[in-house]
Design a protein around this motif. Structure first.
Motif, PDB file in Angstrom:
ATOM      1  N   LEU A 187       0.838  -1.202   0.000  1.00  0.00           N
ATOM      2  CA  LEU A 187       0.000   0.000   0.000  1.00  0.00           C
ATOM      3  C   LEU A 187       0.868   1.245   0.000  1.00  0.00           C
ATOM      4  N   GLU A 188       0.479   2.204  -0.820  1.00  0.00           N
ATOM      5  CA  GLU A 188       1.179   3.483  -0.883  1.00  0.00           C
ATOM      6  C   GLU A 188       0.135   4.601  -0.958  1.00  0.00           C
ATOM      7  N   VAL A 189       0.020   5.349   0.120  1.00  0.00           N
ATOM      8  CA  VAL A 189      -0.930   6.461   0.186  1.00  0.00           C
ATOM      9  C   VAL A 189      -0.164   7.758  -0.030  1.00  0.00           C
ATOM     10  N   LYS A 190      -0.594   8.544  -1.000  1.00  0.00           N
ATOM     11  CA  LYS A 190       0.108   9.771  -1.357  1.00  0.00           C
ATOM     12  C   LYS A 190      -0.815  10.985  -1.248  1.00  0.00           C
ATOM     13  N   ASP A 191      -0.490  11.899  -0.345  1.00  0.00           N
ATOM     14  CA  ASP A 191      -1.158  13.200  -0.244  1.00  0.00           C
ATOM     15  C   ASP A 191      -2.686  13.061  -0.198  1.00  0.00           C
TER      16      ASP A 191
ATOM     17  N   ASN B  29      -2.503   3.686  -3.751  1.00  0.00           N
ATOM     18  CA  ASN B  29      -1.995   2.635  -4.629  1.00  0.00           C
ATOM     19  C   ASN B  29      -1.909   1.320  -3.862  1.00  0.00           C
ATOM     20  N   PHE B  30      -2.747   0.366  -4.263  1.00  0.00           N
ATOM     21  CA  PHE B  30      -2.774  -0.962  -3.642  1.00  0.00           C
ATOM     22  C   PHE B  30      -2.218  -1.965  -4.643  1.00  0.00           C
ATOM     23  N   CYS B  31      -1.050  -2.518  -4.327  1.00  0.00           N
ATOM     24  CA  CYS B  31      -0.364  -3.453  -5.229  1.00  0.00           C
ATOM     25  C   CYS B  31      -0.220  -2.844  -6.634  1.00  0.00           C
ATOM     26  N   GLY B  32       0.080  -1.551  -6.676  1.00  0.00           N
ATOM     27  CA  GLY B  32       0.322  -0.874  -7.951  1.00  0.00           C
ATOM     28  C   GLY B  32      -0.912  -0.321  -8.630  1.00  0.00           C
ATOM     29  N   GLN B  33      -2.108  -0.562  -8.069  1.00  0.00           N
ATOM     30  CA  GLN B  33      -3.352  -0.084  -8.670  1.00  0.00           C
ATOM     31  C   GLN B  33      -3.926   1.065  -7.856  1.00  0.00           C
TER      32      GLN B  33
ATOM     33  N   ARG C  54     -12.464  -6.003  -1.952  1.00  0.00           N
ATOM     34  CA  ARG C  54     -12.821  -6.062  -0.535  1.00  0.00           C
ATOM     35  C   ARG C  54     -13.200  -7.481  -0.126  1.00  0.00           C
ATOM     36  N   GLY C  55     -12.585  -7.957   0.936  1.00  0.00           N
ATOM     37  CA  GLY C  55     -12.856  -9.311   1.415  1.00  0.00           C
ATOM     38  C   GLY C  55     -11.890 -10.333   0.857  1.00  0.00           C
ATOM     39  N   LYS C  56     -11.391 -10.097  -0.354  1.00  0.00           N
ATOM     40  CA  LYS C  56     -10.474 -11.047  -0.970  1.00  0.00           C
ATOM     41  C   LYS C  56      -9.026 -10.559  -0.910  1.00  0.00           C
ATOM     42  N   GLU C  57      -8.769  -9.383  -1.475  1.00  0.00           N
ATOM     43  CA  GLU C  57      -7.407  -8.833  -1.501  1.00  0.00           C
ATOM     44  C   GLU C  57      -7.140  -7.925  -0.300  1.00  0.00           C
ATOM     45  N   MET C  58      -8.182  -7.248   0.168  1.00  0.00           N
ATOM     46  CA  MET C  58      -8.052  -6.355   1.318  1.00  0.00           C
ATOM     47  C   MET C  58      -9.285  -6.518   2.205  1.00  0.00           C
ATOM     48  N   SER C  59      -9.061  -6.508   3.501  1.00  0.00           N
ATOM     49  CA  SER C  59     -10.166  -6.795   4.417  1.00  0.00           C
ATOM     50  C   SER C  59     -10.064  -5.903   5.639  1.00  0.00           C
ATOM     51  N   MET C  60     -11.172  -5.819   6.391  1.00  0.00           N
ATOM     52  CA  MET C  60     -11.208  -4.904   7.537  1.00  0.00           C
ATOM     53  C   MET C  60     -11.941  -5.514   8.714  1.00  0.00           C
ATOM     54  N   ILE C  61     -11.386  -5.309   9.907  1.00  0.00           N
ATOM     55  CA  ILE C  61     -12.047  -5.679  11.154  1.00  0.00           C
ATOM     56  C   ILE C  61     -12.567  -4.385  11.763  1.00  0.00           C
ATOM     57  N   PHE C  62     -13.884  -4.288  11.927  1.00  0.00           N
ATOM     58  CA  PHE C  62     -14.482  -3.057  12.435  1.00  0.00           C
ATOM     59  C   PHE C  62     -14.487  -3.041  13.961  1.00  0.00           C
ATOM     60  N   GLN C  63     -14.801  -1.856  14.522  1.00  0.00           N
ATOM     61  CA  GLN C  63     -14.652  -1.644  15.962  1.00  0.00           C
ATOM     62  C   GLN C  63     -15.509  -2.567  16.813  1.00  0.00           C
ATOM     63  N   ASP C  64     -16.778  -2.692  16.482  1.00  0.00           N
ATOM     64  CA  ASP C  64     -17.695  -3.454  17.331  1.00  0.00           C
ATOM     65  C   ASP C  64     -18.229  -4.665  16.580  1.00  0.00           C
ATOM     66  N   PRO C  65     -17.739  -5.861  16.895  1.00  0.00           N
ATOM     67  CA  PRO C  65     -18.169  -7.049  16.145  1.00  0.00           C
ATOM     68  C   PRO C  65     -19.659  -7.344  16.283  1.00  0.00           C
ATOM     69  N   MET C  66     -20.287  -6.918  17.387  1.00  0.00           N
ATOM     70  CA  MET C  66     -21.707  -7.214  17.562  1.00  0.00           C
ATOM     71  C   MET C  66     -22.559  -6.457  16.541  1.00  0.00           C
TER      72      MET C  66
END
Length: 328
Positions: A5-9, A70-74, A88-100
């Motif tokens: 991952l590359e985040v620019k400005d 830029n995620f893996c060059g895209q 989402r879910g396959k290449e990049m995923s997220m755990i949110f604050q409250d699982p309930m």
């Protein structure tokens, strides 16, 4: 190592009837394969909005107004929603604050896990999906995985729900995992177990992790680098040991002073005075000016640039200008 991952400005704003809220303001950082990056700061500092921007999940009224992700060059900025859904879910995923609130209360754990595999791995048959779910539940340390698949979220404890969320996030072995306050509302024993689990899984499947938290104590044992955010800006960026033993920004000093330690005497905790400024207001100078005991007149007048005080240690503070001299 390759950059995942590359985040620019990056700039993300919310447009309200009262004006523009610059929730993320010119943020830049990168993350290499298999690394763990922590983003820390108070509530409202822009941590979660940064992660939502990366995932393409900025809430209604919000918009990425500048920058690249830029995620893996895209570059993900401007990518159609259909393309983001494939990532989402396959290449990049997220755990949110409250699982309930993230787990659907009317579906079993098995239904919710299987849905992910059906969407991203259409080649799998029912038995393969079942075996994969059992394997992942075992990896996250769930007892009786067969029974857990038949249960509903309300039948599980907070720690177990958080493990389910981690299992869901890692089902497809993503390259990037964003964990937004994964230990909130858990007791310290479970917090330690969740952190150990994330570190082990990261090493096992080589997933890069962004860990978002307000607690510097949580990240000490897992992160390699730490980004300190304040008012939507990065004020310090350093390796974990460098940040703990040689912090440079007054805001980082404040966060560390507010962290309880075993060697502290009674009443030694020092909270940061005041509160974060209103992001609707235009800030001419340093946003930490009103709360900083080391503030100077130049801090009121102009925002400081980034100074590299040590190799790969960046800080946004006028104290590190070449002409700065400490007052006697």
């Amino acid at each position: 190592m390759a950059k995942v991952l590359e985040v620019k400005d990056l700039c993300t704003s919310f447009f309200t009837k009262f004006g523009e809220v610059k929730a993320v303001n010119h943020v830049s950082f990168d993350l290499e394969e298999g690394d763990v990056l922590a983003i820390v700061g108070e509530s409202g500092s822009g941590k979660s909005v940064t992660s939502m921007s990366v995932m393409g999940l900025v809430a209604k009224g919000g918009k990425i107004v500048n920058g690249e992700i830029n995620f893996c060059g895209q570059n993900l900025v401007g990518l159609p929603e259909k393309e983001m859904e494939k990532l989402r879910g396959k290449e990049m995923s997220m755990i949110f604050q409250d699982p309930m609130t993230c787990l659907n209360p009317v579906f079993t754990i098995g239904n919710q896990m299987e849905e992910v595999l059906k969407f991203h791995h259409k080649e799998m048959d029912k038995q393969q999906r079942h075996d994969k779910m059992i394997e992942m539940l075992e990896k996250v340390g769930m007892s009786n995985p067969e029974e857990r698949l038949k249960q509903y979220p309300h039948e599980l404890s907070g720690g177990m729900r958080q493990r389910i969320m981690i299992a869901l996030s890692l089902l497809c072995s993503p390259k990037l995992l964003i964990a937004d306050e994964p230990t909130t509302a858990l007791d310290v024993t479970i917090q330690a177990q969740i952190m150990d689990l994330m570190r082990e899984l990261s090493q096992e499947i080589n997933t890069s992790i962004i860990l978002i938290t307000h607690d510097l104590g949580v990240v000490a044992s897992i992160a390699k680098r730490v980004i300190v955010m304040y008012c939507g800006q990065i004020v310090e960026n350093a390796a974990i040991k460098e940040l703990y033993y040689n912090p440079k920004h007054p805001y980082t000093w404040g966060l560390l002073k507010a962290l309880p330690r075993l060697d502290m005497k009674e009443n030694e905790l020092q909270p940061i005075p005041g509160s974060t400024p209103d992001l609707l207001l235009e800030m001419k100078g340093c946003p930490f000016f009103d709360r900083c005991e080391h503030a100077m007149e130049c801090c009121r007048e102009a925002q400081p640039p980034y100074y590299e005080v040590e190799p790969n240690h960046l800080v946004k503070c006028w104290r590190y200008h070449p002409d700065f001299k400490e007052e006697p």
